[in-house]
Design an enzyme around this catalytic site. Structure first.
Site, PDB file in Angstrom:
ATOM      1  N   ASP A 308       0.869  -1.169   0.000  1.00 13.50           N
ATOM      2  CA  ASP A 308       0.000   0.000   0.000  1.00 13.50           C
ATOM      3  C   ASP A 308       0.918   1.235   0.000  1.00 13.50           C
ATOM      4  O   ASP A 308       2.147   1.129   0.033  1.00 13.50           O
ATOM      5  CB  ASP A 308      -0.968  -0.039   1.199  1.00 13.50           C
TER       6      ASP A 308
HETATM    7  C1  BGC Z   1      -5.160   3.075   0.302  1.00 13.92           C
HETATM    8  C2  BGC Z   1      -5.396   2.028  -0.756  1.00 13.92           C
HETATM    9  C3  BGC Z   1      -5.274   2.642  -2.141  1.00 13.92           C
HETATM   10  C4  BGC Z   1      -3.929   3.305  -2.266  1.00 13.92           C
HETATM   11  C5  BGC Z   1      -3.676   3.906  -3.638  1.00 13.92           C
HETATM   12  C6  BGC Z   1      -3.902   3.884   0.039  1.00 13.92           C
HETATM   13  O1  BGC Z   1      -3.783   4.963   0.882  1.00 13.92           O
HETATM   14  O2  BGC Z   1      -5.074   2.458   1.558  1.00 13.92           O
HETATM   15  O3  BGC Z   1      -6.665   1.434  -0.577  1.00 13.92           O
HETATM   16  O4  BGC Z   1      -5.469   1.664  -3.110  1.00 13.92           O
HETATM   17  O5  BGC Z   1      -3.823   4.321  -1.295  1.00 13.92           O
HETATM   18  O6  BGC Z   1      -4.408   5.044  -3.845  1.00 13.92           O
END
Ligand code: BGC
Length: 765
Positions: A308
């Site tokens: 993530d």
């Molecule tokens: C979130 C994810 C997301 C990623 C990309 C993160 O902060 O937890 O769910 O896919 O950002 O935007």
């Protein structure tokens, strides 16, 4: 006993694991030949992903000029010099047209394909979590929590097919969706992104979403690769706040959190995103047992594992299990990460990883495993043949057909929680007051991840759609609708800040109408900005509800919220409660149709709606949490006392259940049990009903759950129509995860429950 996934020696702190990476996917001969030529630098580059602002023309990496154009020097540095394999997200946190996306991604691919030695295309990823979030004009569906309330597999699949189409039409082949986390904590800021609190419901709808996004073949120009997230156990932190520690037994992890991911991997999902959080004091991004042993080996996942946002850095800067960036990279890559969503500082990631390989702290075989997985996804997507698309090949983008699907999904999700004396549906010609902070806002109907991360830019992009007020004016006639906010959100403040907005005037206006539609809930948010200290609905909105109910006029409360804010201070003083959750751009229209009876509501709660902040018990709970309160001096306060239970949802018609039959009273070994029940529409309107089958294990070696959902089917019945619904169960539906981490089925007595019907049977191993 299995080696514990969650024990401290799960982190390969200084050791370099020697796993043979048995699940590495097979590449075709062309990709294999490409792979054979790759240098360490080229492999490391493939493993890095940056956010779009990094290559956009602007003053720094955090914001770009609009209209966005690539900065040639930055693009060349990232894609040509560092050979980065992936880019994500939009720039400046805003949606852009499909034409703009086609052009931009075309420029990126031109650099990757025509200016590098190997010509490997970049894989672009985005969060198209309820429709293609960052593409203007795309079809916004209700959030996942609504889709779980609708309990309609076909609608989930259709929505995902449309989102895949519109995402690929934007030249983006990779979607960071679905969320398969257990949405079991009503405090959590991302509960609305989940399919609710039940592992079976999440598994069933997750599979549909994957099939809708990926189809049979993700190289098809209307399909995308999915990313299951967030592996594993993300949304149940002790504090209820985002990215704070979770304490979870391996038994619970496997029983409640794992099944949906397993089902989705078996359904063919191509990528998995890792949980940003910490379980039993181990950040999941450094957990070799979860990433490699469980995900890649036990579940046999052969696709790409991505971090993530910034989560390798977090091992050093936030979680302090690494002393510097380099050690953080070593821990995460050795644990099984294939691609780092670095976000910004890719030089730190690439330079350190190259050094780690040269020093032998990360083996080249680990890199090979990661890069094969990345190239495999690119190959499967057909990116080598079609790195970019053209909107002219997508005539159905934003079409009426797509809008209708989004409307239907919203309409089927809306859940009628209370309807005293059948105050709903309204008869035509009624004079209504439409009020509350959510009454005239497209932002609150959509929630986070809509045209921007927190949903704050919705109004700019959604003027063509109807707020609740506009939809009701259309439905009831402008002359029959008075609007006064009563309370408003400060749109330029923090998402939760609000103010009294003609409060007394609103209460006075209530006396002039036949009924009040009070639209309350929350403003949009997601992730850490949505953290909450108090689950009660705000004081101001509560006061508005109390004042309006004191007028004696019928009050219909419309809840428009990303999580169940506690409403017990006024729930018994209002006549009707309608939960719309976050229904998207067509939510206002769908609600108006329901309030005036053009659509019969059929949504069912996908979570337990708590009544008290210290009683947030999921419907999946243990017998000790459901004890009778003893009359007299003792009050154990250990009763199960939600405001509304999981699966609750009323209709304008009535459904009667009868004749629950089991094919046999005793079941042995692997025999199948057939369960049938008659469901009749005994009211005078056509309606849809979700028939849910639960089982209870009456006694087990570990304290059993009181009941568990095992099957559901949504059916439609005309007035007077009766249908026999049949389900088939096997011993797997009676199993639970035992203390050794494996599923066990025990002989004994079980109960089947459907509607108000129940029957017991005996299972013998
Ligand atoms: C979130 C994810 C997301 C990623 C990309 C993160 O902060 O937890 O769910 O896919 O950002 O935007």
């Amino acid at each position: 006993m299995k080696r514990s996934l969650l024990s401290l020696y799960a982190i390969a702190l200084w050791a370099v694991p020697s796993t043979p990476y048995a699940q590495t996917p097979k590449l075709n001969s062309k990709t294999e030949a490409l792979f054979a030529k790759m240098t360490i630098e080229e492999k490391v580059g493939q493993m890095a992903q940056v956010t779009l602002d990094v290559i956009g023309k602007g003053e720094n990496r955090f914001s770009s000029f609009e209209p966005l154009v690539p900065d040639t020097a930055e693009l060349n540095k990232a894609v040509v010099k560092y050979k980065l394999g992936s880019i994500l997200n939009t720039a400046n946190n805003r949606a852009r047209t499909p034409q703009a996306w086609n052009q931009l991604i075309g420029q990126i691919q031109d650099a990757a394909i025509n200016k590098t030695r190997l010509g490997i295309p970049v894989i672009f990823g985005i969060d198209a979590v309820h429709g293609t979030t960052y593409t203007a004009g795309a079809t916004m569906f209700p959030q996942q929590i609504n889709q779980a309330a609708a309990r309609n597999r076909a609608l989930v699949r259709k929505g995902a097919e449309i989102t895949a189409y519109e995402t690929r039409a934007s030249s983006i082949p990779w979607n960071f969706s679905p969320v398969l986390d257990l949405g079991a904590d009503p405090r959590f800021s991302r509960q609305f992104e989940t399919f609710g609190e039940d592992p079976y419901l999440i598994s069933e709808l997750g599979k549909e979403m994957i099939k809708g996004y990926e189809g049979e073949d993700i190289s098809h120009p209307e399909k995308v690769a999915t990313s299951l997230k967030h592996f594993l156990g993300y949304m149940v932190p002790a504090s209820g706040k985002d990215r704070t520690p979770v304490y979870l037994s391996e038994q619970a992890l496997r029983e409640y959190h794992l099944p949906a991911f397993k089902a989705a991997i078996d359904a063919g999902a191509h990528t998995v995103m890792i949980n940003s959080g910490i379980i039993n004091n181990i950040p999941v991004h450094a957990n070799y047992e979860i990433l490699t042993k469980l995900l890649k080996e036990e579940l046999g996942f052969k696709g790409l594992v991505i971090t993530d946002w910034g989560d390798i850095e977090n091992l050093f800067t936030r979680d302090r299990i690494a002393r510097d960036h380099k050690q953080a990279i070593e821990l995460a890559i050795n644990a099984g990460i294939d691609m780092s969503m670095v976000a910004y500082n890719y030089e730190v990631f690439c330079d350190n990883l190259i050094a780690l390989v040269k020093e032998g702290r990360v083996k080249e075989s680990r890199l090979n495993d990661a890069v094969r997985r990345i190239l495999w996804v690119k190959q499967e997507l057909g990116l080598f043949e079609r790195p970019v698309t053209d909107i002219s090949a997508y005539p159905k983008f934003g079409s009426d057909e797509f809008r209708r699907a989004a409307f239907e999904s919203a309409a089927e999700s809306i859940t009628l929680l209370k309807n005293e004396k059948s105050v709903l549906p309204f008869t035509k010609g009624k004079k209504i007051l439409v009020t509350g902070p959510n009454s005239h806002s497209m932002r609150t109907l959509n929630g986070g991840w809509t045209y921007s991360w927190q949903g704050e830019k919705v109004e700019e992009f959604a003027s063509a759609y109807h707020t609740i007020l506009e939809a009701l004016q259309k439905e009831a006639g402008v002359d029959n609708v008075i609007h006064m906010p009563g309370v408003s959100y400060k749109m330029d403040g923090k998402y939760y800040e609000e103010f009294a907005d003609r409060f007394d005037e609103t209460v006075a206006a209530a006396r002039e109408v036949d009924a009040i539609v009070l639209c309350i809930g929350e403003n949009s948010y997601t992730e850490t900005p949505g953290n909450l200290n108090d689950l009660y609905l705000s004081d101001l909105q509560t006061e508005l509800a109390l004042r309006l109910s004191a007028t004696g006029k019928p009050v219909v409360v419309v809840l428009n919220e990303g999580r169940p804010r506690i409403i017990s201070k006024f729930a018994d003083k209002v006549q009707a409660i309608v939960q719309v959750y976050l229904p998207g751009n067509y939510g206002g229209d769908a609600l108006a149709d329901i309030l005036f009876g053009d659509v019969n509501p059929s949504g069912k709660l996908p979570y337990t709606y708590p009544q008290f902040p210290n009683s947030m018990i999921s419907y999946i709970h243990k017998p000790s949490e459901e004890r009778e309160t003893v009359e007299g001096v003792y009050n154990y306060s250990a009763d199960f006392n939600p405001q509304f239970t999981f699966g609750h949802g009323l209709s304008y018609t009535t459904f009667t259940y009868s004749n629950l039959e089991l094919s046999k009273p005793e079941l042995a070994g692997s025999e199948r049990l057939s369960v049938s029940v008659d469901v009749a529409n005994t009211g005078n309107r056509e309606g849809k009903e979700v028939v849910e089958l639960y089982t209870s294990d009456l006694f087990a070696t570990i304290t059993p759950d009181v009941k568990r959902l095992r099957r559901f089917e949504k059916i439609s019945l005309k007035p007077g129509e009766k249908r026999t619904v049949t389900f088939s169960l096997t011993k797997d539906d009676l199993s639970f995860i035992g203390l050794n981490g494996n599923p066990v089925v025990e002989s004994g007595e079980f109960k089947i429950l459907i509607g108000n019907q129940s029957k017991n049977f005996i299972y013998t191993r």
